[in-house]
Design a protein around this motif. Structure first.
Motif, PDB file in Angstrom:
ATOM      1  N   ALA A  66       0.831  -1.206   0.000  1.00 24.13           N
ATOM      2  CA  ALA A  66       0.000   0.000   0.000  1.00 24.13           C
ATOM      3  C   ALA A  66       0.865   1.256   0.000  1.00 24.13           C
ATOM      4  CB  ALA A  66      -0.945  -0.009   1.198  1.00 24.13           C
ATOM      5  N   GLY A  95      -9.516   2.280  -0.645  1.00 27.18           N
ATOM      6  CA  GLY A  95      -8.472   1.267  -0.624  1.00 27.18           C
ATOM      7  C   GLY A  95      -9.080  -0.119  -0.725  1.00 27.18           C
ATOM      8  N   ILE A 110      -4.202  -0.725   4.343  1.00 28.81           N
ATOM      9  CA  ILE A 110      -4.328   0.555   3.637  1.00 28.81           C
ATOM     10  C   ILE A 110      -3.664   1.683   4.412  1.00 28.81           C
ATOM     11  CG2 ILE A 110      -5.973   2.215   2.645  1.00 28.81           C
ATOM     12  CD1 ILE A 110      -5.601  -0.431   1.062  1.00 28.81           C
ATOM     13  N   CYS A 113      -0.683   3.270   2.696  1.00 27.05           N
ATOM     14  CA  CYS A 113      -0.926   4.381   1.769  1.00 27.05           C
ATOM     15  C   CYS A 113      -1.217   5.663   2.544  1.00 27.05           C
ATOM     16  CB  CYS A 113      -2.095   4.022   0.847  1.00 27.05           C
ATOM     17  SG  CYS A 113      -2.450   5.258  -0.415  1.00 27.05           S
ATOM     18  N   ARG A 129     -11.692   7.921   4.227  1.00 30.64           N
ATOM     19  CA  ARG A 129     -11.193   6.705   3.590  1.00 30.64           C
ATOM     20  C   ARG A 129     -12.137   5.538   3.795  1.00 30.64           C
ATOM     21  NH1 ARG A 129      -5.964   3.773   6.046  1.00 30.64           N
ATOM     22  NH2 ARG A 129      -7.526   2.631   7.213  1.00 30.64           N
ATOM     23  N   ALA A 131     -11.689   1.218   3.390  1.00 27.85           N
ATOM     24  CA  ALA A 131     -10.739   0.118   3.173  1.00 27.85           C
ATOM     25  C   ALA A 131     -11.561  -1.159   3.128  1.00 27.85           C
ATOM     26  CB  ALA A 131      -9.701   0.066   4.286  1.00 27.85           C
ATOM     27  N   VAL A 143      -3.110  -4.767  -3.402  1.00 25.51           N
ATOM     28  CA  VAL A 143      -3.940  -3.601  -3.108  1.00 25.51           C
ATOM     29  C   VAL A 143      -4.112  -2.745  -4.351  1.00 25.51           C
ATOM     30  CG1 VAL A 143      -3.246  -3.491  -0.668  1.00 25.51           C
ATOM     31  CG2 VAL A 143      -2.037  -2.127  -2.336  1.00 25.51           C
ATOM     32  N   VAL A 145      -5.679   1.419  -4.897  1.00 29.37           N
ATOM     33  CA  VAL A 145      -6.220   2.593  -4.215  1.00 29.37           C
ATOM     34  C   VAL A 145      -6.542   3.652  -5.254  1.00 29.37           C
ATOM     35  CG1 VAL A 145      -5.820   4.383  -2.462  1.00 29.37           C
ATOM     36  CG2 VAL A 145      -4.814   2.099  -2.165  1.00 29.37           C
TER      37      VAL A 145
END
Length: 153
Positions: A66, A95, A110, A113, A129, A131, A143, A145
């Protein structure tokens, strides 16, 4: 310190922005909002570490994937805006984690990131966010994103 200087101080360099492999664009403007297409942890040689969280990878390995994904997102953002200091806010991340059905640590993955975006952009990197777990992702990557950024035009 500019975001580019912060990257350098962390010993990181932005990769070349990934080129789309299908019928889409890497980013799209809507007023002052910059929508970034989903990116994954693509390495400089064009490969991905393949695997599923909860089977082939640990949370720590997913976190690293991530984090690499965040670098690819920043590379696309830089391509779009020129200087990362024009980013006023990372508004939202989605994510997606390639995970086994019983895997429940998507947020911890996540975070790789999210943490890098805050390290590089400071408060502008803080974001809303989601996830979520997925049954599969392209190239069997761990992953993917996507992001929405507010940019000073």
């Amino acid at each position: 310190m500019t975001p580019e200087e912060k990257l350098a101080s962390l010993g990181l360099t932005l990769p070349s922005a990934p080129v789309p492999v299908a019928n889409y664009v890497p980013f799209r403007w809507a007023g002052d909002l910059l929508y970034l297409s989903g990116q994954g942890p693509k390495r400089a040689d064009g490969t991905y570490k393949q695997g599923r969280l909860g089977r082939d990878m640990t949370v720590e390995e997913g976190y690293a994937e991530a984090r690499l994904t965040a670098l690819n997102l920043l590379a696309v953002a830089k391509q779009a805006v020129g200087e990362l200091s024009r980013i006023e806010a990372v508004v939202k991340l989605l994510g997606m984690v390639n995970a086994e059905p019983d895997f429940a640590d998507q947020p911890k993955v996540i975070n790789g990131c999210s943490d890098l975006l805050v390290e590089v952009l400071g408060d502008a990197g803080r974001h809303a966010r989601s996830a979520v777990g997925m049954g599969s992702l392209p190239n069997r990557m761990a992953v993917e994103v996507e992001a929405i950024l507010l940019v000073r035009r």
